[in-house]
Design a protein around this motif. Structure first.
Motif, PDB file in Angstrom:
ATOM      1  N   ASN A 158       0.819  -1.210   0.000  1.00 48.34           N
ATOM      2  CA  ASN A 158       0.000   0.000   0.000  1.00 48.34           C
ATOM      3  C   ASN A 158       0.855   1.264   0.000  1.00 48.34           C
ATOM      4  O   ASN A 158       0.436   2.301  -0.529  1.00 48.34           O
ATOM      5  CB  ASN A 158      -0.940   0.000   1.200  1.00 48.34           C
ATOM      6  N   GLY A 159       2.046   1.170   0.557  1.00 51.26           N
ATOM      7  CA  GLY A 159       2.930   2.326   0.587  1.00 51.26           C
ATOM      8  C   GLY A 159       3.485   2.731  -0.754  1.00 51.26           C
ATOM      9  O   GLY A 159       4.022   3.831  -0.904  1.00 51.26           O
ATOM     10  N   THR A 160       3.360   1.857  -1.761  1.00 50.19           N
ATOM     11  CA  THR A 160       3.831   2.206  -3.109  1.00 50.19           C
ATOM     12  C   THR A 160       2.768   2.912  -3.929  1.00 50.19           C
ATOM     13  O   THR A 160       3.070   3.449  -4.995  1.00 50.19           O
ATOM     14  CB  THR A 160       4.268   0.942  -3.874  1.00 50.19           C
ATOM     15  N   MET A 161       1.518   2.928  -3.450  1.00 52.96           N
ATOM     16  CA  MET A 161       0.392   3.370  -4.272  1.00 52.96           C
ATOM     17  C   MET A 161      -0.180   4.699  -3.790  1.00 52.96           C
ATOM     18  O   MET A 161      -0.199   4.994  -2.597  1.00 52.96           O
ATOM     19  CB  MET A 161      -0.742   2.345  -4.212  1.00 52.96           C
ATOM     20  N   VAL A 162      -0.699   5.462  -4.765  1.00 50.56           N
ATOM     21  CA  VAL A 162      -1.523   6.625  -4.465  1.00 50.56           C
ATOM     22  C   VAL A 162      -2.994   6.227  -4.451  1.00 50.56           C
ATOM     23  O   VAL A 162      -3.775   6.669  -3.600  1.00 50.56           O
ATOM     24  CB  VAL A 162      -1.276   7.743  -5.495  1.00 50.56           C
ATOM     25  N   ASP A 163      -3.378   5.363  -5.390  1.00 53.77           N
ATOM     26  CA  ASP A 163      -4.786   4.988  -5.535  1.00 53.77           C
ATOM     27  C   ASP A 163      -4.877   3.600  -6.160  1.00 53.77           C
ATOM     28  O   ASP A 163      -4.130   3.284  -7.087  1.00 53.77           O
ATOM     29  CB  ASP A 163      -5.528   6.001  -6.413  1.00 53.77           C
ATOM     30  N   SER A 164      -5.795   2.779  -5.640  1.00 57.55           N
ATOM     31  CA  SER A 164      -5.988   1.427  -6.180  1.00 57.55           C
ATOM     32  C   SER A 164      -7.440   1.161  -6.553  1.00 57.55           C
ATOM     33  O   SER A 164      -7.839   0.004  -6.681  1.00 57.55           O
ATOM     34  CB  SER A 164      -5.525   0.384  -5.152  1.00 57.55           C
ATOM     35  N   ASP A 165      -8.227   2.212  -6.740  1.00 57.53           N
ATOM     36  CA  ASP A 165      -9.667   2.047  -6.957  1.00 57.53           C
ATOM     37  C   ASP A 165     -10.088   2.089  -8.420  1.00 57.53           C
ATOM     38  O   ASP A 165     -11.281   1.985  -8.716  1.00 57.53           O
ATOM     39  CB  ASP A 165     -10.445   3.127  -6.193  1.00 57.53           C
ATOM     40  N   ASP A 166      -9.143   2.228  -9.352  1.00 56.43           N
ATOM     41  CA  ASP A 166      -9.491   2.221 -10.782  1.00 56.43           C
ATOM     42  C   ASP A 166      -9.592   0.757 -11.220  1.00 56.43           C
ATOM     43  O   ASP A 166      -8.607   0.157 -11.656  1.00 56.43           O
ATOM     44  CB  ASP A 166      -8.437   2.966 -11.589  1.00 56.43           C
ATOM     45  N   VAL A 206     -15.027  -1.068  -6.985  1.00 55.70           N
ATOM     46  CA  VAL A 206     -14.900  -1.147  -8.435  1.00 55.70           C
ATOM     47  C   VAL A 206     -15.607   0.076  -9.018  1.00 55.70           C
ATOM     48  O   VAL A 206     -16.431   0.709  -8.351  1.00 55.70           O
ATOM     49  CB  VAL A 206     -15.502  -2.449  -9.005  1.00 55.70           C
ATOM     50  N   ARG A 207     -15.272   0.398 -10.269  1.00 55.64           N
ATOM     51  CA  ARG A 207     -15.906   1.540 -10.908  1.00 55.64           C
ATOM     52  C   ARG A 207     -17.367   1.225 -11.200  1.00 55.64           C
ATOM     53  O   ARG A 207     -17.687   0.199 -11.785  1.00 55.64           O
ATOM     54  CB  ARG A 207     -15.168   1.904 -12.186  1.00 55.64           C
ATOM     55  N   THR A 208     -18.253   2.108 -10.794  1.00 53.34           N
ATOM     56  CA  THR A 208     -19.676   1.958 -11.066  1.00 53.34           C
ATOM     57  C   THR A 208     -20.114   3.079 -12.005  1.00 53.34           C
ATOM     58  O   THR A 208     -19.412   4.075 -12.200  1.00 53.34           O
ATOM     59  CB  THR A 208     -20.495   2.007  -9.767  1.00 53.34           C
ATOM     60  N   GLY A 209     -21.286   2.885 -12.618  1.00 52.90           N
ATOM     61  CA  GLY A 209     -21.799   3.899 -13.532  1.00 52.90           C
ATOM     62  C   GLY A 209     -21.078   3.944 -14.858  1.00 52.90           C
ATOM     63  O   GLY A 209     -21.184   4.937 -15.598  1.00 52.90           O
ATOM     64  N   VAL A 210     -20.318   2.875 -15.176  1.00 58.13           N
ATOM     65  CA  VAL A 210     -19.643   2.804 -16.468  1.00 58.13           C
ATOM     66  C   VAL A 210     -20.111   1.555 -17.198  1.00 58.13           C
ATOM     67  O   VAL A 210     -20.478   0.551 -16.579  1.00 58.13           O
ATOM     68  CB  VAL A 210     -18.103   2.774 -16.322  1.00 58.13           C
ATOM     69  N   ASN A 211     -20.123   1.626 -18.511  1.00 55.65           N
ATOM     70  CA  ASN A 211     -20.466   0.484 -19.346  1.00 55.65           C
ATOM     71  C   ASN A 211     -19.429   0.443 -20.461  1.00 55.65           C
ATOM     72  O   ASN A 211     -19.387   1.328 -21.319  1.00 55.65           O
ATOM     73  CB  ASN A 211     -21.873   0.637 -19.921  1.00 55.65           C
ATOM     74  N   VAL A 212     -18.561  -0.570 -20.419  1.00 54.74           N
ATOM     75  CA  VAL A 212     -17.424  -0.586 -21.337  1.00 54.74           C
ATOM     76  C   VAL A 212     -17.347  -1.910 -22.088  1.00 54.74           C
ATOM     77  O   VAL A 212     -17.866  -2.942 -21.652  1.00 54.74           O
ATOM     78  CB  VAL A 212     -16.088  -0.345 -20.587  1.00 54.74           C
ATOM     79  N   PHE A 213     -16.657  -1.839 -23.208  1.00 54.09           N
ATOM     80  CA  PHE A 213     -16.259  -3.005 -23.985  1.00 54.09           C
ATOM     81  C   PHE A 213     -14.753  -2.893 -24.165  1.00 54.09           C
ATOM     82  O   PHE A 213     -14.253  -1.873 -24.637  1.00 54.09           O
ATOM     83  CB  PHE A 213     -16.969  -3.026 -25.334  1.00 54.09           C
ATOM     84  N   VAL A 214     -14.030  -3.933 -23.758  1.00 55.65           N
ATOM     85  CA  VAL A 214     -12.570  -3.904 -23.764  1.00 55.65           C
ATOM     86  C   VAL A 214     -12.057  -5.019 -24.667  1.00 55.65           C
ATOM     87  O   VAL A 214     -12.438  -6.182 -24.497  1.00 55.65           O
ATOM     88  CB  VAL A 214     -12.005  -4.095 -22.340  1.00 55.65           C
ATOM     89  N   TRP A 215     -11.221  -4.673 -25.629  1.00 53.43           N
ATOM     90  CA  TRP A 215     -10.607  -5.717 -26.440  1.00 53.43           C
ATOM     91  C   TRP A 215      -9.092  -5.568 -26.416  1.00 53.43           C
ATOM     92  O   TRP A 215      -8.548  -4.476 -26.297  1.00 53.43           O
ATOM     93  CB  TRP A 215     -11.153  -5.718 -27.868  1.00 53.43           C
ATOM     94  N   PHE A 216      -8.442  -6.727 -26.478  1.00 53.86           N
ATOM     95  CA  PHE A 216      -6.987  -6.804 -26.380  1.00 53.86           C
ATOM     96  C   PHE A 216      -6.419  -7.277 -27.714  1.00 53.86           C
ATOM     97  O   PHE A 216      -6.914  -8.238 -28.306  1.00 53.86           O
ATOM     98  CB  PHE A 216      -6.569  -7.796 -25.296  1.00 53.86           C
ATOM     99  N   ALA A 217      -5.380  -6.606 -28.164  1.00 50.98           N
ATOM    100  CA  ALA A 217      -4.593  -7.061 -29.309  1.00 50.98           C
ATOM    101  C   ALA A 217      -3.175  -7.342 -28.830  1.00 50.98           C
ATOM    102  O   ALA A 217      -2.667  -6.663 -27.928  1.00 50.98           O
ATOM    103  CB  ALA A 217      -4.583  -6.008 -30.408  1.00 50.98           C
ATOM    104  N   ARG A 218      -2.553  -8.341 -29.435  1.00 54.71           N
ATOM    105  CA  ARG A 218      -1.172  -8.688 -29.075  1.00 54.71           C
ATOM    106  C   ARG A 218      -0.266  -8.504 -30.291  1.00 54.71           C
ATOM    107  O   ARG A 218      -0.608  -8.931 -31.402  1.00 54.71           O
ATOM    108  CB  ARG A 218      -1.080 -10.140 -28.603  1.00 54.71           C
ATOM    109  N   PHE A 219       0.866  -7.870 -30.048  1.00 54.43           N
ATOM    110  CA  PHE A 219       1.889  -7.697 -31.074  1.00 54.43           C
ATOM    111  C   PHE A 219       3.179  -8.327 -30.562  1.00 54.43           C
ATOM    112  O   PHE A 219       3.520  -8.199 -29.384  1.00 54.43           O
ATOM    113  CB  PHE A 219       2.092  -6.212 -31.386  1.00 54.43           C
ATOM    114  N   GLU A 220       3.900  -8.989 -31.446  1.00 52.49           N
ATOM    115  CA  GLU A 220       5.104  -9.707 -31.027  1.00 52.49           C
ATOM    116  C   GLU A 220       6.152  -8.763 -30.458  1.00 52.49           C
ATOM    117  O   GLU A 220       6.867  -9.096 -29.512  1.00 52.49           O
ATOM    118  CB  GLU A 220       5.687 -10.499 -32.203  1.00 52.49           C
ATOM    119  N   THR A 221       6.231  -7.555 -31.018  1.00 51.31           N
ATOM    120  CA  THR A 221       7.116  -6.508 -30.511  1.00 51.31           C
ATOM    121  C   THR A 221       6.383  -5.175 -30.626  1.00 51.31           C
ATOM    122  O   THR A 221       5.449  -5.032 -31.429  1.00 51.31           O
ATOM    123  CB  THR A 221       8.429  -6.423 -31.312  1.00 51.31           C
ATOM    124  N   PRO A 222       6.796  -4.160 -29.880  1.00 45.84           N
ATOM    125  CA  PRO A 222       6.153  -2.847 -30.019  1.00 45.84           C
ATOM    126  C   PRO A 222       6.271  -2.270 -31.423  1.00 45.84           C
ATOM    127  O   PRO A 222       5.394  -1.523 -31.864  1.00 45.84           O
ATOM    128  CB  PRO A 222       6.909  -1.988 -28.999  1.00 45.84           C
TER     129      PRO A 222
END
Length: 218
Positions: free
Chosen positions: A83-91, A169-185
């Motif tokens: 906890n001492g490393t963090m400012v906020d953990s609620d996102d 947890v975040r309330t009042g939000v409705n999201v769709f999250v998709w992940f893409a993977r690339f072998e390198t940046p």
């Protein structure tokens, strides 16, 4: 499965302190309670954030697993340091599958230091109502395929009551999250998706995620 996408705001310069502690103490001990630590990352361009994912079979098992872990000896012995490393953990976004399941790999052992070369990009769309997953599949996947980008996981908001209110947890939000993977940046490609704009309620967020040494998403 139920997922949490957690994005901690860190005290300046403290991210790697937490990652070292996390990879040594908090992976196996969380998974011993029945959850899965799915991925942990450094976020490109954001040195004071720590994003990570964990998953549970359902909301009731989430309650039981979190109760066990946060009342257990490992967390109690290390929580002040963490906890001492963090400012906020609620996102925290509470999510459920809405397409391909994330491709968990084999995790290296405790003490591993070699970092994967890959880059994951998590795109977070804020949307109105239900049905966005179907729209995404119909309207967006062809455009992504043409650009050579393939989603490796899709998640959407889980609106069930938080079964472990000690961790918000975040309330009042409705999201769709998709992940893409690339072998390198260097292989990353950002695709414009104008067909989605009429269905979005807020600016899209894009997280560029580099797996840590022990991440299951590699």
């Amino acid at each position: 499965m139920i997922y949490e996408l957690r994005r901690y705001q860190m005290r300046p310069g403290r991210r790697d302190v937490l990652i070292e502690l996390f990879e040594r103490e908090f992976i196996e001990t969380q998974e011993a309670t029945g959850m899965r630590v799915a991925g942990s990352f450094r976020e490109d361009g954001e040195p004071d954030t720590f994003p990570w994912l964990r998953a549970f079979p359902n909301m009731e098992s989430r309650r039981a697993a979190l109760t066990d872990f946060y009342s257990g000896p490992t967390w109690l012995a290390n929580r002040d340091t963490a906890n001492g490393t963090m400012v906020d953990s609620d996102d925290v976004l509470l999510l459920r599958p809405a397409g391909p399941e994330l491709p968990f790999g084999e995790r290296p052992p405790v003490g591993a230091k070699e970092l994967p070369s890959s880059l994951y990009v998590a795109t977070i769309h804020h949307v109105a109502g239900d049905g966005f997953a179907g729209l995404f599949a119909r309207e967006t996947l062809p455009a992504l395929a043409e650009a050579g980008v393939r989603p490796v996981g899709c998640l959407e908001s889980e609106h069930a009551e938080n079964t472990y209110p000690r961790l918000p947890v975040r309330t009042g939000v409705n999201v769709f999250v998709w992940f893409a993977r690339f072998e390198t940046p260097e292989e990353e490609r950002e695709v414009e998706l104008p067909m989605l704009k009429p269905y979005l309620t807020a600016p899209t967020e894009r997280l560029r995620l580099r797996p840590t040494a022990r991440s299951s998403l590699r």
